[in-house]
Design a protein around this motif. Structure first.
Motif, PDB file in Angstrom:
ATOM      1  N   PRO A   1      25.403  25.418  56.528  1.00  0.00           N
ATOM      2  CA  PRO A   1      24.778  24.439  57.434  1.00  0.00           C
ATOM      3  C   PRO A   1      23.695  25.285  58.020  1.00  0.00           C
ATOM      4  N   CYS A   2      22.466  24.587  58.681  1.00  0.00           N
ATOM      5  CA  CYS A   2      21.477  25.183  59.142  1.00  0.00           C
ATOM      6  C   CYS A   2      21.993  25.843  60.488  1.00  0.00           C
ATOM      7  N   ALA A   3      21.351  26.776  61.039  1.00  0.00           N
ATOM      8  CA  ALA A   3      21.949  27.470  62.180  1.00  0.00           C
ATOM      9  C   ALA A   3      21.259  26.806  63.388  1.00  0.00           C
ATOM     10  N   ASN A   4      20.245  25.723  63.142  1.00  0.00           N
ATOM     11  CA  ASN A   4      19.998  25.012  64.233  1.00  0.00           C
ATOM     12  C   ASN A   4      21.006  23.827  64.717  1.00  0.00           C
ATOM     13  N   ASP A   5      21.733  24.020  65.936  1.00  0.00           N
ATOM     14  CA  ASP A   5      22.521  22.972  66.055  1.00  0.00           C
ATOM     15  C   ASP A   5      22.120  21.504  66.381  1.00  0.00           C
ATOM     16  N   GLU A   6      20.760  21.367  66.386  1.00  0.00           N
ATOM     17  CA  GLU A   6      20.284  20.053  66.678  1.00  0.00           C
ATOM     18  C   GLU A   6      19.969  19.607  65.136  1.00  0.00           C
ATOM     19  N   CYS A   7      20.251  20.259  64.279  1.00  0.00           N
ATOM     20  CA  CYS A   7      19.607  19.975  62.792  1.00  0.00           C
ATOM     21  C   CYS A   7      20.969  19.665  61.953  1.00  0.00           C
ATOM     22  N   GLN A   8      21.088  18.745  61.022  1.00  0.00           N
ATOM     23  CA  GLN A   8      22.096  18.338  60.357  1.00  0.00           C
ATOM     24  C   GLN A   8      22.127  18.922  58.681  1.00  0.00           C
TER      25      GLN A   8
ATOM     26  N   TRP B   1      18.070  29.173  58.345  1.00  0.00           N
ATOM     27  CA  TRP B   1      17.578  27.704  58.662  1.00  0.00           C
ATOM     28  C   TRP B   1      17.131  27.065  57.245  1.00  0.00           C
ATOM     29  N   CYS B   2      17.396  25.667  57.588  1.00  0.00           N
ATOM     30  CA  CYS B   2      17.028  24.833  56.332  1.00  0.00           C
ATOM     31  C   CYS B   2      15.697  24.796  55.871  1.00  0.00           C
ATOM     32  N   SER B   3      14.836  25.381  56.686  1.00  0.00           N
ATOM     33  CA  SER B   3      13.287  25.339  56.733  1.00  0.00           C
ATOM     34  C   SER B   3      12.966  26.349  57.803  1.00  0.00           C
TER      35      SER B   3
ATOM     36  N   VAL C   1      10.129  24.370  59.865  1.00  0.00           N
ATOM     37  CA  VAL C   1      10.606  23.413  61.031  1.00  0.00           C
ATOM     38  C   VAL C   1      11.746  24.310  62.262  1.00  0.00           C
ATOM     39  N   CYS C   2      12.878  24.500  61.646  1.00  0.00           N
ATOM     40  CA  CYS C   2      13.936  25.045  62.328  1.00  0.00           C
ATOM     41  C   CYS C   2      13.715  26.388  62.675  1.00  0.00           C
ATOM     42  N   GLY C   3      13.306  27.180  61.815  1.00  0.00           N
ATOM     43  CA  GLY C   3      12.780  28.682  62.182  1.00  0.00           C
ATOM     44  C   GLY C   3      12.042  28.756  63.171  1.00  0.00           C
TER      45      GLY C   3
HETATM   46 ZN   LIG Z   1      17.472  22.939  59.961  1.00  0.00          ZN
END
Ligand SMILES: [Zn+2]
Length: 159
Positions: free
Chosen positions: A118-125, A139-141, A144-146
């Motif tokens: 999973p992406c490490a950003n808690d607000e990202c699914q 990060w997924c990206s 964005v999340c990074g």
């Molecule tokens: Zn993400």
């Protein structure tokens, strides 16, 4: 492999709201056809089940054997051809795409364990598949999340 990630990532949060690409029949059937499926409602229902169990499995919240019932009626047939022994996976037609995704997940677990996460950003699914040598992607990206994380850290430092 990309169908695996696409399926896992088909319920993204957009501005805090979940957008399910398989949420309505028209969109879901389109998604399935774009990924080589037949576009039936039975296929769509199975894809949703597969996705939701897989998401829990990849997050470590569910044991992988929860996927077992989804493989009912799936057979592998050996055949001798001019190229030697070939194994063909036989599934009910509506189950083919979901089964391919489960087999891709199993192959990823076996050959690149821990790289689908999973992406490490808690607000990202979303989920990522780390193909880098260092295996430290979080990060997924990055775009964005990074960057969001970088901005957050910067904000905390300068506050
Ligand atoms: Zn993400």
């Amino acid at each position: 492999m990309d169908t695996l990630l696409d399926l896992l990532n088909s319920r993204p949060l957009v501005n805090g709201e979940e957008r399910d690409a398989l949420g309505d029949p028209a969109g879901g059937r389109r998604w399935a056809r774009e990924h080589g499926g037949e576009g039936s409602l039975a296929e769509l229902a199975l894809l949703r089940d597969t996705r939701d169990i897989l998401r829990d499995v990849v997050r470590g919240e569910t044991s992988p054997d929860a996927l077992s019932p989804l493989l009912e009626g799936v057979h592998q047939i050996p055949e001798i051809t001019s190229d030697g022994l070939q194994w063909t996976v036989r599934t009910p037609p509506h189950a083919r795409l979901a089964v391919e995704v489960i087999l891709a997940w199993a192959a990823a677990e076996k050959h690149t364990p821990g790289r689908l996460r999973p992406c490490a950003n808690d607000e990202c699914q979303l989920f990522l598949l780390d193909r880098s040598r260092a295996n430290r992607a979080r990060w997924c990206s990055m775009a964005v999340c990074g960057n969001r994380e970088k901005a957050r850290r910067h904000y905390e430092r300068t506050r």
